[in-house]
Design an enzyme around this catalytic site. Structure first.
Site, PDB file in Angstrom:
ATOM      1  CG  ASP A   1       2.670   1.473   7.751  1.00 58.26           C
ATOM      2  OD1 ASP A   1       2.351   0.909   6.694  1.00 58.26           O
ATOM      3  OD2 ASP A   1       1.904   1.529   8.740  1.00 58.26           O
TER       4      ASP A   1
ATOM      5  CD  GLU B   1      -2.730  -1.475   5.113  1.00 62.12           C
ATOM      6  OE1 GLU B   1      -2.548  -2.473   5.818  1.00 62.12           O
ATOM      7  OE2 GLU B   1      -2.481  -0.316   5.528  1.00 62.12           O
ATOM      8  CD  GLU B   2      -1.763   2.477   7.259  1.00 62.61           C
ATOM      9  OE1 GLU B   2      -2.336   1.862   8.179  1.00 62.61           O
ATOM     10  OE2 GLU B   2      -0.534   2.493   7.105  1.00 62.61           O
TER      11      GLU B   2
ATOM     12  CG  HIS C   1      -0.309   0.238   2.531  1.00 60.47           C
ATOM     13  ND1 HIS C   1      -0.161   1.484   3.091  1.00 60.47           N
ATOM     14  CD2 HIS C   1       0.237  -0.623   3.427  1.00 60.47           C
ATOM     15  CE1 HIS C   1       0.415   1.369   4.272  1.00 60.47           C
ATOM     16  NE2 HIS C   1       0.680   0.099   4.503  1.00 60.47           N
TER      17      HIS C   1
ATOM     18  CG  ASP D   1       2.413  -2.773   5.083  1.00 64.39           C
ATOM     19  OD1 ASP D   1       3.043  -1.721   5.310  1.00 64.39           O
ATOM     20  OD2 ASP D   1       1.264  -3.002   5.546  1.00 64.39           O
TER      21      ASP D   1
ATOM     22  CG  HIS E   1      -0.188   3.766  12.032  1.00 63.78           C
ATOM     23  ND1 HIS E   1      -0.928   2.724  12.539  1.00 63.78           N
ATOM     24  CD2 HIS E   1       0.139   3.399  10.772  1.00 63.78           C
ATOM     25  CE1 HIS E   1      -1.029   1.776  11.623  1.00 63.78           C
ATOM     26  NE2 HIS E   1      -0.385   2.156  10.540  1.00 63.78           N
TER      27      HIS E   1
HETATM   28  N1  BES Z   1       1.748  -1.857   8.067  1.00 61.85           N
HETATM   29  C1  BES Z   1       0.619  -2.041   8.921  1.00 61.85           C
HETATM   30  C2  BES Z   1       0.475  -3.463   9.404  1.00 61.85           C
HETATM   31  C3  BES Z   1       1.455  -3.906  10.442  1.00 61.85           C
HETATM   32  C4  BES Z   1       1.820  -3.079  11.494  1.00 61.85           C
HETATM   33  C5  BES Z   1       1.926  -5.183  10.376  1.00 61.85           C
HETATM   34  C6  BES Z   1       2.712  -3.538  12.439  1.00 61.85           C
HETATM   35  C7  BES Z   1       2.801  -5.645  11.317  1.00 61.85           C
HETATM   36  C8  BES Z   1       3.194  -4.813  12.358  1.00 61.85           C
HETATM   37  C9  BES Z   1      -0.661  -1.671   8.184  1.00 61.85           C
HETATM   38  O1  BES Z   1      -0.486  -0.578   7.351  1.00 61.85           O
HETATM   39  C10 BES Z   1      -1.707  -1.322   9.222  1.00 61.85           C
HETATM   40  O2  BES Z   1      -1.578  -0.374   9.931  1.00 61.85           O
HETATM   41  N2  BES Z   1      -2.740  -2.143   9.328  1.00 61.85           N
HETATM   42  C11 BES Z   1      -3.770  -1.932  10.312  1.00 61.85           C
HETATM   43  C12 BES Z   1      -4.930  -2.866  10.079  1.00 61.85           C
HETATM   44  C13 BES Z   1      -5.813  -2.506   8.929  1.00 61.85           C
HETATM   45  C14 BES Z   1      -6.883  -3.552   8.773  1.00 61.85           C
HETATM   46  C15 BES Z   1      -6.408  -1.121   9.082  1.00 61.85           C
HETATM   47  C16 BES Z   1      -3.235  -2.203  11.705  1.00 61.85           C
HETATM   48  O3  BES Z   1      -2.330  -3.037  11.843  1.00 61.85           O
HETATM   49  O4  BES Z   1      -3.743  -1.611  12.654  1.00 61.85           O
HETATM   50 ZN    ZN Z   2       1.260  -0.538   6.360  1.00 61.23          ZN
END
Ligand code: BES
Ligand code: ZN
Length: 425
Positions: free
Chosen positions: A255, A289-290, A236, A317, A393
């Site tokens: 990220d 994605e976020e 993403h 990612d 984030h």
């Molecule tokens: N890159 C993250 C996912 C992630 C974070 C994987 C830390 C492993 C460790 C991704 O962009 C993200 O933030 N995903 C969300 C979930 C999504 C369904 C909104 C998350 O992890 O909160």
């Molecule tokens: Zn991510």
């Protein structure tokens, strides 16, 4: 009984509601666009934002696991909402689009990034999440192209990766509804287009999503022998920080500018080497994605609907923070074991990197959108879960925070090159 009837009524009402305001979804993945005129059009897109704001009141159907739901307590107002559908481990709720940011923030704080949800634009689509995904077909993964892979790996440049991370993280944010979220997509599409301009077999397209302004970017290398077979390399490119603001400072360097930069370098190397795959390769930079894997979910759903013969998918990612002893961690849940083993073998065959396995514990990134549709997907990740970059984030997710270099993401670009050659035959 009453519940079933309610479901039925709700289903038809929501279907009616959904079909009215949204244009038909037409997955024309190979349609190229003129990037220059697209960039010129970004002013026009700006004026669409007023309309986009209204859309935030639109309903969104989310699927969330019961474990995550239990952990949420009543911080989010789930207690006063009945699930619209309930499976063995997953429930479907209706929320407003404007509530999604708040929900992802609460989940992040509560679980320290260990809860997730899928957001859908229709109840029908959300329902699919409570049915077990179809089993992925068995892939035939072999490693026998060292003559092609090895010289290509020599061409991978760490500097180029840093360059792309710097460019992408210079946008104030790449939020799915912000102006810079749109212009960053246009910039990336233009950059990819420039990289492949001398290749008649490669096209770059902006993939429009019906419910938000940020497009996904799809680069297609048409297979020379079996173009109907497809391998997908994705990540993403949107970013997010905090919640409540639709225009946060969210550089998203790790990220996930890092994953997009590693993919971009793999594209550059592929072109420089004059490599032409026998099957079709798609490089996809997913929007949104976020906010619940929304861009990838729409794309993977469409591939499924179209019956595209996907041979394998990898997701990059977060690639540039070395938080653990090993170099590359293969995410073991929501992924395909056979392809994970293949990636492990690729690393052993072509690099001296150390690899391990770890679990997200939830549908943490776009690979899950493919797995949910029964496709073979894998997710090579930067660290062991819990030892990954603590600054994502937030405004602190910059290249400087990971040492100002791309030594770690470099390894993922190498893996992507090995993958595209061994899959492309
Ligand atoms: N890159 C993250 C996912 C992630 C974070 C994987 C830390 C492993 C460790 C991704 O962009 C993200 O933030 N995903 C969300 C979930 C999504 C369904 C909104 C998350 O992890 O909160
Ligand atoms: Zn991510």
């Amino acid at each position: 009984m009453v519940y079933k009837k309610f479901l039925k009524v709700f289903f038809s009402v929501s279907l009616f509601f959904f079909t009215q305001p949204l244009p038909a979804f037409n997955p024309d993945f190979d349609r190229g666009v003129d990037i220059r005129s697209a960039v010129e059009e970004s002013r026009k897109i700006e004026s669409e934002f007023a309309y986009a704001e209204d859309e935030r009141e639109n309903p969104v159907w989310i699927s969330v696991s019961d474990t995550d739901l239990a952990g949420l307590g009543n911080e989010f107002d789930f207690t006063s909402r009945q699930p619209l559908a309930h499976g063995n481990t997953v429930s479907v709720f209706k929320v407003k689009e404007s509530e999604l940011d708040e929900l992802s923030d609460i989940m992040n704080r509560r679980f320290h990034k260990s809860a997730g949800f899928f957001a859908h634009t229709s109840f029908e689509s959300a329902l699919k999440d409570i049915i077990a995904p179809p089993a992925a077909m068995a892939g035939a993964f072999t490693i026998d192209r060292p003559d092609v892979v090895k010289p290509m790996l020599q061409m991978v440049s760490e500097e180029n990766i840093s360059d792309i991370i710097t460019k992408l993280s210079a946008y104030k944010n790449r939020y799915y509804r912000s102006e810079t979220g749109v212009s960053s997509a246009r910039w990336l599409a233009g950059y990819w287009k420039e990289l492949v301009k001398d290749r008649a077999d490669v096209s770059v397209a902006l993939h429009r999503h019906a419910s938000w302004p940020q497009e996904s970017v799809i680069l297609t290398v048409k297979g020379s022998a079996n173009p109907e077979q497809v391998a997908v390399l994705g990540g993403h490119f949107d970013s997010i920080a905090g919640w409540g603001s639709s225009d946060p400072v969210a550089p998203g360097a790790d990220d996930n500018a890092s994953g997009i930069a590693a993919l971009t370098e793999a594209i550059r190397v592929m072109v420089k080497a004059g490599y032409k795959p026998k099957i079709t390769l798609k490089f996809i930079a997913y929007a949104a994605e976020e906010v619940g894997l929304r861009g990838s979910r729409e794309i993977a759903d469409a591939f499924k609907k179209e019956g595209v013969a996907v041979q394998g998918v990898i997701q990059l990612d977060m690639a540039n923070y070395k938080g653990s002893a090993d170099d590359i961690y293969l995410i073991a849940d929501h992924t395909n074991a056979a392809q994970n083993a293949f990636l492990g073998k690729l690393i052993e065959t072509y690099t001296n990197y150390r690899w391990g396995e770890t679990k997200c514990g939830y549908a943490c990134s776009d690979h899950a959108s493919w797995t949910a549709n029964g496709f073979i997907a894998s997710f090579p990740f930067e660290a062991k879960m819990g030892e990954d970059n603590p600054n994502i984030h937030s405004a602190k997710d910059t290249l400087a925070q990971t040492g100002g270099h791309s030594k770690h993401a470099f390894k993922f670009a190498n893996l992507a090159v090995a993958y595209l050659v061994e899959m492309g035959k």
